[in-house]
Design a protein around this motif. Structure first.
Motif, PDB file in Angstrom:
ATOM      1  N   LEU A 217      -5.457   6.156   1.018  1.00  0.00           N
ATOM      2  CA  LEU A 217      -5.832   4.993   0.223  1.00  0.00           C
ATOM      3  C   LEU A 217      -6.631   3.994   1.057  1.00  0.00           C
ATOM      4  CD1 LEU A 217      -3.993   6.203  -1.916  1.00  0.00           C
ATOM      5  CD2 LEU A 217      -3.000   3.936  -2.280  1.00  0.00           C
ATOM      6  N   ALA A 218      -6.196   3.787   2.297  1.00  0.00           N
ATOM      7  CA  ALA A 218      -6.919   2.863   3.182  1.00  0.00           C
ATOM      8  C   ALA A 218      -8.336   3.360   3.440  1.00  0.00           C
ATOM      9  CB  ALA A 218      -6.157   2.703   4.496  1.00  0.00           C
ATOM     10  N   LEU A 219      -8.481   4.679   3.605  1.00  0.00           N
ATOM     11  CA  LEU A 219      -9.802   5.249   3.866  1.00  0.00           C
ATOM     12  C   LEU A 219     -10.690   5.166   2.637  1.00  0.00           C
ATOM     13  CD1 LEU A 219     -11.708   6.867   5.744  1.00  0.00           C
ATOM     14  CD2 LEU A 219     -10.629   8.951   4.864  1.00  0.00           C
ATOM     15  N   TRP A 220     -10.174   5.562   1.487  1.00  0.00           N
ATOM     16  CA  TRP A 220     -10.977   5.583   0.264  1.00  0.00           C
ATOM     17  C   TRP A 220     -11.421   4.182  -0.159  1.00  0.00           C
ATOM     18  CZ3 TRP A 220      -6.826   8.925  -2.610  1.00  0.00           C
ATOM     19  CH2 TRP A 220      -6.834  10.220  -2.063  1.00  0.00           C
ATOM     20  N   ASN A 221     -10.630   3.158   0.219  1.00  0.00           N
ATOM     21  CA  ASN A 221     -10.948   1.788  -0.197  1.00  0.00           C
ATOM     22  C   ASN A 221     -11.487   0.926   0.938  1.00  0.00           C
ATOM     23  OD1 ASN A 221      -9.830   1.563  -3.142  1.00  0.00           O
ATOM     24  ND2 ASN A 221      -8.266   2.695  -2.023  1.00  0.00           N
ATOM     25  N   SER A 222     -11.753   1.552   2.084  1.00  0.00           N
ATOM     26  CA  SER A 222     -12.335   0.848   3.241  1.00  0.00           C
ATOM     27  C   SER A 222     -11.525  -0.391   3.602  1.00  0.00           C
ATOM     28  CB  SER A 222     -13.796   0.465   2.945  1.00  0.00           C
ATOM     29  OG  SER A 222     -14.568   1.601   2.639  1.00  0.00           O
ATOM     30  N   LEU A 223     -10.201  -0.230   3.683  1.00  0.00           N
ATOM     31  CA  LEU A 223      -9.316  -1.353   4.001  1.00  0.00           C
ATOM     32  C   LEU A 223      -9.216  -1.504   5.518  1.00  0.00           C
ATOM     33  CD1 LEU A 223      -6.417  -0.729   1.451  1.00  0.00           C
ATOM     34  CD2 LEU A 223      -8.399  -2.228   1.199  1.00  0.00           C
ATOM     35  N   SER A 224      -9.696  -2.625   6.027  1.00  0.00           N
ATOM     36  CA  SER A 224      -9.616  -2.869   7.470  1.00  0.00           C
ATOM     37  C   SER A 224      -8.214  -3.302   7.877  1.00  0.00           C
ATOM     38  CB  SER A 224     -10.638  -3.933   7.879  1.00  0.00           C
ATOM     39  OG  SER A 224     -10.432  -5.133   7.151  1.00  0.00           O
ATOM     40  N   ASN A 225      -7.474  -3.934   6.950  1.00  0.00           N
ATOM     41  CA  ASN A 225      -6.102  -4.371   7.210  1.00  0.00           C
ATOM     42  C   ASN A 225      -5.226  -3.843   6.082  1.00  0.00           C
ATOM     43  OD1 ASN A 225      -3.660  -5.628   7.690  1.00  0.00           O
ATOM     44  ND2 ASN A 225      -4.511  -7.675   7.969  1.00  0.00           N
ATOM     45  N   VAL A 226      -4.438  -2.813   6.366  1.00  0.00           N
ATOM     46  CA  VAL A 226      -3.635  -2.174   5.317  1.00  0.00           C
ATOM     47  C   VAL A 226      -2.511  -3.074   4.831  1.00  0.00           C
ATOM     48  CG1 VAL A 226      -4.184   0.142   6.149  1.00  0.00           C
ATOM     49  CG2 VAL A 226      -2.164  -1.039   7.032  1.00  0.00           C
ATOM     50  N   ASN A 227      -2.214  -4.138   5.553  1.00  0.00           N
ATOM     51  CA  ASN A 227      -1.163  -5.070   5.140  1.00  0.00           C
ATOM     52  C   ASN A 227      -1.702  -6.204   4.283  1.00  0.00           C
ATOM     53  OD1 ASN A 227       0.990  -3.783   6.599  1.00  0.00           O
ATOM     54  ND2 ASN A 227       0.113  -4.601   8.485  1.00  0.00           N
ATOM     55  N   LEU A 228      -3.006  -6.181   4.006  1.00  0.00           N
ATOM     56  CA  LEU A 228      -3.611  -7.268   3.244  1.00  0.00           C
ATOM     57  C   LEU A 228      -4.299  -6.701   2.017  1.00  0.00           C
ATOM     58  CD1 LEU A 228      -4.233 -10.272   3.025  1.00  0.00           C
ATOM     59  CD2 LEU A 228      -6.294  -9.890   4.383  1.00  0.00           C
ATOM     60  N   ILE A 229      -3.573  -6.702   0.899  1.00  0.00           N
ATOM     61  CA  ILE A 229      -4.160  -6.388  -0.395  1.00  0.00           C
ATOM     62  C   ILE A 229      -3.839  -7.552  -1.324  1.00  0.00           C
ATOM     63  CG2 ILE A 229      -4.137  -3.881  -0.154  1.00  0.00           C
ATOM     64  CD1 ILE A 229      -1.524  -3.801  -1.684  1.00  0.00           C
ATOM     65  N   GLU A 230      -4.720  -7.798  -2.284  1.00  0.00           N
ATOM     66  CA  GLU A 230      -4.603  -8.984  -3.128  1.00  0.00           C
ATOM     67  C   GLU A 230      -4.273  -8.613  -4.562  1.00  0.00           C
ATOM     68  OE1 GLU A 230      -7.677 -12.129  -2.178  1.00  0.00           O
ATOM     69  OE2 GLU A 230      -8.687 -10.366  -1.363  1.00  0.00           O
ATOM     70  N   VAL A 231      -3.502  -9.472  -5.208  1.00  0.00           N
ATOM     71  CA  VAL A 231      -3.200  -9.292  -6.623  1.00  0.00           C
ATOM     72  C   VAL A 231      -4.514  -9.299  -7.398  1.00  0.00           C
ATOM     73  CG1 VAL A 231      -2.079 -10.301  -8.642  1.00  0.00           C
ATOM     74  CG2 VAL A 231      -0.922 -10.347  -6.423  1.00  0.00           C
ATOM     75  N   GLY A 232      -4.712  -8.303  -8.229  1.00  0.00           N
ATOM     76  CA  GLY A 232      -5.946  -8.195  -8.995  1.00  0.00           C
ATOM     77  C   GLY A 232      -6.979  -7.280  -8.367  1.00  0.00           C
TER      78      GLY A 232
ATOM     79  N   LEU B 207       0.829  -1.198   0.000  1.00  0.00           N
ATOM     80  CA  LEU B 207       0.000   0.000   0.000  1.00  0.00           C
ATOM     81  C   LEU B 207       0.869   1.256   0.000  1.00  0.00           C
ATOM     82  CD1 LEU B 207      -3.035   0.595  -0.020  1.00  0.00           C
ATOM     83  CD2 LEU B 207      -2.889   0.987   2.435  1.00  0.00           C
ATOM     84  N   THR B 208       1.988   1.205   0.720  1.00  0.00           N
ATOM     85  CA  THR B 208       2.894   2.355   0.751  1.00  0.00           C
ATOM     86  C   THR B 208       3.472   2.641  -0.625  1.00  0.00           C
ATOM     87  OG1 THR B 208       3.482   1.831   3.043  1.00  0.00           O
ATOM     88  CG2 THR B 208       4.948   3.316   1.860  1.00  0.00           C
ATOM     89  N   ARG B 209       3.894   1.598  -1.325  1.00  0.00           N
ATOM     90  CA  ARG B 209       4.448   1.764  -2.671  1.00  0.00           C
ATOM     91  C   ARG B 209       3.398   2.329  -3.619  1.00  0.00           C
ATOM     92  NH1 ARG B 209       9.099   2.214  -5.358  1.00  0.00           N
ATOM     93  NH2 ARG B 209      10.004   0.467  -4.231  1.00  0.00           N
ATOM     94  N   ILE B 210       2.184   1.803  -3.561  1.00  0.00           N
ATOM     95  CA  ILE B 210       1.116   2.295  -4.434  1.00  0.00           C
ATOM     96  C   ILE B 210       0.821   3.758  -4.139  1.00  0.00           C
ATOM     97  CG2 ILE B 210      -1.319   2.015  -5.045  1.00  0.00           C
ATOM     98  CD1 ILE B 210      -0.991  -0.984  -4.371  1.00  0.00           C
ATOM     99  N   ALA B 211       0.784   4.105  -2.854  1.00  0.00           N
ATOM    100  CA  ALA B 211       0.525   5.492  -2.474  1.00  0.00           C
ATOM    101  C   ALA B 211       1.620   6.415  -3.013  1.00  0.00           C
ATOM    102  CB  ALA B 211       0.421   5.605  -0.960  1.00  0.00           C
ATOM    103  N   LEU B 212       2.888   6.012  -2.849  1.00  0.00           N
ATOM    104  CA  LEU B 212       4.009   6.821  -3.328  1.00  0.00           C
ATOM    105  C   LEU B 212       3.941   7.006  -4.835  1.00  0.00           C
ATOM    106  CD1 LEU B 212       6.736   8.251  -2.855  1.00  0.00           C
ATOM    107  CD2 LEU B 212       7.844   6.017  -3.043  1.00  0.00           C
ATOM    108  N   ASP B 213       3.640   5.938  -5.565  1.00  0.00           N
ATOM    109  CA  ASP B 213       3.615   5.999  -7.025  1.00  0.00           C
ATOM    110  C   ASP B 213       2.440   6.801  -7.557  1.00  0.00           C
ATOM    111  OD1 ASP B 213       5.904   4.519  -7.140  1.00  0.00           O
ATOM    112  OD2 ASP B 213       4.923   2.614  -7.599  1.00  0.00           O
ATOM    113  N   ASN B 214       1.463   7.074  -6.704  1.00  0.00           N
ATOM    114  CA  ASN B 214       0.289   7.836  -7.142  1.00  0.00           C
ATOM    115  C   ASN B 214       0.145   9.169  -6.418  1.00  0.00           C
ATOM    116  OD1 ASN B 214      -1.488   6.037  -9.096  1.00  0.00           O
ATOM    117  ND2 ASN B 214      -0.623   4.671  -7.544  1.00  0.00           N
ATOM    118  N   GLY B 215       1.202   9.556  -5.678  1.00  0.00           N
ATOM    119  CA  GLY B 215       1.211  10.860  -5.040  1.00  0.00           C
ATOM    120  C   GLY B 215       0.210  11.013  -3.919  1.00  0.00           C
ATOM    121  N   GLN B 216      -0.051   9.933  -3.191  1.00  0.00           N
ATOM    122  CA  GLN B 216      -1.053   9.961  -2.128  1.00  0.00           C
ATOM    123  C   GLN B 216      -0.468   9.439  -0.820  1.00  0.00           C
ATOM    124  OE1 GLN B 216      -3.708  11.507  -2.791  1.00  0.00           O
ATOM    125  NE2 GLN B 216      -3.943  11.343  -5.009  1.00  0.00           N
ATOM    126  N   SER B 217      -1.244   9.598   0.222  1.00  0.00           N
ATOM    127  CA  SER B 217      -0.908   9.015   1.523  1.00  0.00           C
ATOM    128  C   SER B 217      -1.517   7.626   1.621  1.00  0.00           C
ATOM    129  CB  SER B 217      -1.466   9.907   2.642  1.00  0.00           C
ATOM    130  OG  SER B 217      -1.550   9.199   3.861  1.00  0.00           O
TER     131      SER B 217
END
Length: 283
Positions: free
Chosen positions: A100-115, A86-96
């Motif tokens: 990103l966690a708030l906009w995508n309702s991520l309960s666990n910021v360490n758990l994102i899935e390919v796709g 999530l940190t890498r994605i945020a950096l590459d898109n100029g965001q915090s």
């Protein structure tokens, strides 16, 4: 004479009986051979596991669509790739990453899935195909639409807003120049503990060591256009969400996840690395 005649009759009768017995075929059971209608030997019935058994479609377990799949490919959204954080994605898109966690309702910021498809632009923003995020304005009177300005290479000391400019984050010698492929920023030499300064006013959107290759890292967000990153620090002196001022000491130079003591400094415009020397004053 009579006896001789009777004897001949009896012998004749016996001969007839013997002849009749010889003409009766013996009752031997005929061989039995199982044949198909065509006359060929019948094949055994295939077993349920035989490859000749008719194809039966397996029970279809419809795969559950990935979160946000309906937005794949749309401006302002990003499809997670293998190795992403999530940190890498945020950096590459100029965001915090917190946004990103708030906009995508991520309960666990360490758990994102390919796709998985993530929103990487504010929900109330309009993202042009060029990647520029435009904040919506209030209701306006109808007017002829204005053509989008052509993308131009930013000039030396370019700034996103009037009166906004960057300053050098460290005083050492530049030992690594910007390269779009090999080096996404500048490498500045120095001694362990040398001060690292904020290049402009901003907010700390990341302070930690969770991004591989950057060591102890600080990321500042200056506005909706620019981020700056400060890597390989020995010590971090600010916390996430903290507001900092231009020239404020935010870290101490170090060599975490690096081969020598140095500062790796990046300027990112809309999340894309740009040559810092085009935005820094000459020295």
């Amino acid at each position: 004479m009579i006896f001789s005649h009777v004897s001949r009759l009896w012998l004749a009768g016996l001969a007839l009986v013997l002849l009749a017995g010889c003409n009766t075929p013996p009752r031997v059971p005929a061989p039995v051979e199982s044949r198909s209608v065509s006359g060929r030997p019948a094949s055994p019935a295939p077993s349920p596991m035989s490859s000749t058994a008719p194809d039966v479609p397996a029970a279809s377990t419809s795969a559950k669509p990935m979160p946000g799949a309906e937005n794949a490919g749309k401006p302002g959204f990003y499809t997670v790739q293998r190795g992403d954080t999530l940190t890498r994605i945020a950096l590459d898109n100029g965001q915090s990453w917190r946004d990103l966690a708030l906009w995508n309702s991520l309960s666990n910021v360490n758990l994102i899935e390919v796709g998985q498809v993530l929103r990487v632009a504010p929900p109330n923003a309009i993202t042009e195909p060029s990647g520029v995020v435009v904040q919506p304005m209030g209701p306006a009177t109808q007017a002829a639409p204005k053509p989008l300005p052509q993308a131009q290479t930013p000039p030396t000391q370019a700034a996103p807003d009037k009166g906004f400019a960057f300053s050098w984050p460290a005083n050492g010698q530049v030992i690594g120049n910007f390269d779009e492929v090999k080096n996404k920023g500048l490498d500045i030499a120095g001694q362990a503990g040398d001060p690292i300064l904020a290049a402009a006013d901003g907010q700390v959107v990341y302070a930690g060591a969770g991004l591989r290759g950057y060591g102890n890292l600080i990321i500042l967000k200056h506005n909706n256009t620019f981020l700056t990153a400060y890597a390989h620090n020995q010590a971090l002196l600010v916390k996430e969400d903290q507001q900092v001022r231009k020239g404020q000491k935010i870290a101490e130079m170090g060599k975490t996840d690096a081969d020598r003591v140095k500062l790796h400094f990046e300027i990112r415009r809309q999340g894309k690395p740009v040559d810092p020397t085009k935005f820094l004053p000459a020295r």
